[in-house]
Design a protein around this motif. Structure first.
Motif, PDB file in Angstrom:
ATOM      1  N   ASN A  47       0.908  -1.122  -0.143  1.00  0.00           N
ATOM      2  CA  ASN A  47       0.037   0.032   0.009  1.00  0.00           C
ATOM      3  C   ASN A  47       0.894   1.205   0.055  1.00  0.00           C
ATOM      4  O   ASN A  47       0.340   2.500   0.071  1.00  0.00           O
ATOM      5  N   SER A  48       2.138   1.225   0.185  1.00  0.00           N
ATOM      6  CA  SER A  48       3.079   2.347   0.192  1.00  0.00           C
ATOM      7  C   SER A  48       4.291   1.868  -0.262  1.00  0.00           C
ATOM      8  O   SER A  48       4.879   0.703  -0.338  1.00  0.00           O
ATOM      9  N   ALA A  49       5.195   2.920  -0.782  1.00  0.00           N
ATOM     10  CA  ALA A  49       6.500   2.808  -0.994  1.00  0.00           C
ATOM     11  C   ALA A  49       7.357   2.294  -0.136  1.00  0.00           C
ATOM     12  O   ALA A  49       8.062   1.251  -0.230  1.00  0.00           O
ATOM     13  N   GLU A  50       6.907   2.361   1.274  1.00  0.00           N
ATOM     14  CA  GLU A  50       7.873   1.880   2.442  1.00  0.00           C
ATOM     15  C   GLU A  50       7.424   0.215   2.231  1.00  0.00           C
ATOM     16  O   GLU A  50       8.351  -0.619   2.507  1.00  0.00           O
ATOM     17  N   GLN A  51       5.972  -0.174   2.036  1.00  0.00           N
ATOM     18  CA  GLN A  51       5.893  -1.684   2.053  1.00  0.00           C
ATOM     19  C   GLN A  51       6.508  -2.257   0.662  1.00  0.00           C
ATOM     20  O   GLN A  51       6.932  -3.274   0.993  1.00  0.00           O
ATOM     21  N   VAL A  52       6.522  -1.677  -0.138  1.00  0.00           N
ATOM     22  CA  VAL A  52       7.159  -2.372  -1.493  1.00  0.00           C
ATOM     23  C   VAL A  52       8.572  -2.463  -1.083  1.00  0.00           C
ATOM     24  O   VAL A  52       9.059  -3.491  -1.474  1.00  0.00           O
ATOM     25  N   ALA A  53       9.190  -1.233  -0.601  1.00  0.00           N
ATOM     26  CA  ALA A  53      10.779  -1.572  -0.152  1.00  0.00           C
ATOM     27  C   ALA A  53      10.993  -2.747   0.680  1.00  0.00           C
ATOM     28  O   ALA A  53      11.827  -3.633   0.501  1.00  0.00           O
TER      29      ALA A  53
END
Ligand SMILES: *Cc1c(COP(=O)(O)O)cnc(C)c1O
Length: 380
Positions: free
Chosen positions: A122-128
């Motif tokens: 849901n966020s760039a953080e979760q993708v990373a």
């Protein structure tokens, strides 16, 4: 695993009630869930249909519901939390896809991957974090990418999507198996946000790797073919909640709630009934006290009615924790006695009607249903 094993226990050491001794009986019609799944599937004209079974299947039992859907050919499920996904994986086996709508909490990535769960990032953080997990585990990991098309709740912002699209290594080790977004106003077909979100979803998903797309919840399916994409994600409609609140409910009712009469009495004119004497009898009446209260999820301010033989039995006085008093003057003397059941949710009063009485929505009524009921699963 049997259904008896899956009935929730109100507290450790306290077995769930047996039918004969239960204060109230919650009947869940798995045949109706399956019929609702088929009806939604038929509206999709070829698109796939998942089952959303978060929050223990909207309070009705994720395991029996998911098993019933699986028998209808459903092979894609959504839950909100990783814990829910881990439990569901044990019930459904290896084959089905299980998506975690809230994504993976930091630190839980390895457990999620081990259970074969697919997070919705849901966020760039979760993708990373998921990318790093793939690198650490030295294997490719599946994920769904959620973009925020205009609800501002979960999903990557347009800026995050643009940056991810520009980053050649942003999705290293990740197989994007779904691109999705969620509609804020799907139950209001005329709301301008529906078209705006559709256009924004198309714009954002075009920047991401080609993958099946998903936008529609229950109500979204009824907005029309443009909103249906490759996979629909209904929850509420499977459980009999009306996905088209402005029109007749196309779904089959799934839930029936019956509460047991504890005692009946004659209340004389002038007597106060229940806490605070909030009701005072203008004339004498016959009452029945039933074994259901706000501890069972029946909101204290929801002064509705129960039904027997289709006759309305209004609540009198306040809803207590474990009991409610009914005016039973509408039925012949002797019709109701201790041990008999009266209907709270069923053919005479739908989940949606109960919700209106409580100033809420059917979703909250179902997920609020308590743990003291005897739960009976039928499959007709
Ligand atoms: C809960 C949820 C659904 C299911 O919505 P219903 O209105 O119950 O059909 C679908 N998608 C997302 C992202 C959800 O959170």
């Amino acid at each position: 695993m049997t259904f008896a094993d899956m009935r929730p226990c109100p507290s450790p050491g306290c077995p769930p009630p047996e039918e004969a001794s239960a204060g109230a009986v919650l009947t869940i019609d798995l045949g109706a869930v399956r019929a609702n799944y088929r009806l939604l599937k038929a509206r999709l004209g070829g698109g796939a249909c998942a089952g959303v079974v978060k929050a223990d299947g909207y309070g009705l039992g994720a395991a029996p519901i998911a098993e019933a859907l699986q028998r209808e050919g459903c092979d894609t499920f959504f839950v909100a939390l990783a814990e829910e996904g881990i439990a569901l994986r044990q019930v459904l086996g290896e084959a089905p896809s299980i998506f975690i709508l809230n994504g993976v909490p930091p630190g839980a990535e390895a457990a999620c991957a081990a259970a074969g769960l697919t997070p919705v990032l849901n966020s760039a953080e979760q993708v990373a974090a998921w990318r790093q997990t793939a690198r650490r585990l030295e294997r490719r990991l599946k994920a769904a990418l959620q973009v925020d098309s205009g609800m501002a709740r979960l999903g990557m912002t347009a800026g995050e999507v643009e940056r991810l699209a520009a980053d050649r290594h942003g999705l290293d080790g990740i197989d994007v198996v779904l691109v999705m977004s969620h509609l804020a106003c799907a139950d209001e077909p005329g709301h301008p946000a529906n078209k705006a979100q559709l256009l924004e979803f198309r714009r954002l998903s075009a920047m991401l790797p080609a993958a099946p797309a998903s936008l529609a919840n229950s109500s979204g399916i009824f907005l029309g073919a443009d909103w249906q994409f490759d996979l629909a994600r209904p929850g509420a409609a499977l459980y009999g909640i009306n996905p088209t609140p402005d029109a007749e409910n196309p779904m089959r009712p799934v839930v029936r709630l019956d509460a047991r009469v504890i005692q009946t009495r004659e209340v004389g004119a002038g007597a106060g009934v229940g806490y605070g004497h909030a009701y005072r009898a203008a004339a004498s009446l016959r009452t029945a006290t039933i074994s259901l209260g706000y501890a069972d999820g029946w909101q204290r301010h929801n002064a509705a009615a129960a039904f027997v033989d289709g006759r309305r039995l209004p609540f009198v006085g306040r809803v207590s924790m474990d009991s409610i008093v009914l005016d039973i003057s509408a039925v012949p003397a002797g019709r109701l006695k201790a041990g008999d059941l009266v209907e709270l949710i069923g053919p005479s009063q739908s989940v949606d009607q109960v919700a209106v009485g409580g100033g809420t929505i059917g979703y909250e009524v179902l997920t609020g249903l308590g743990s003291r009921f005897f739960r009976r699963y039928v499959d007709q």
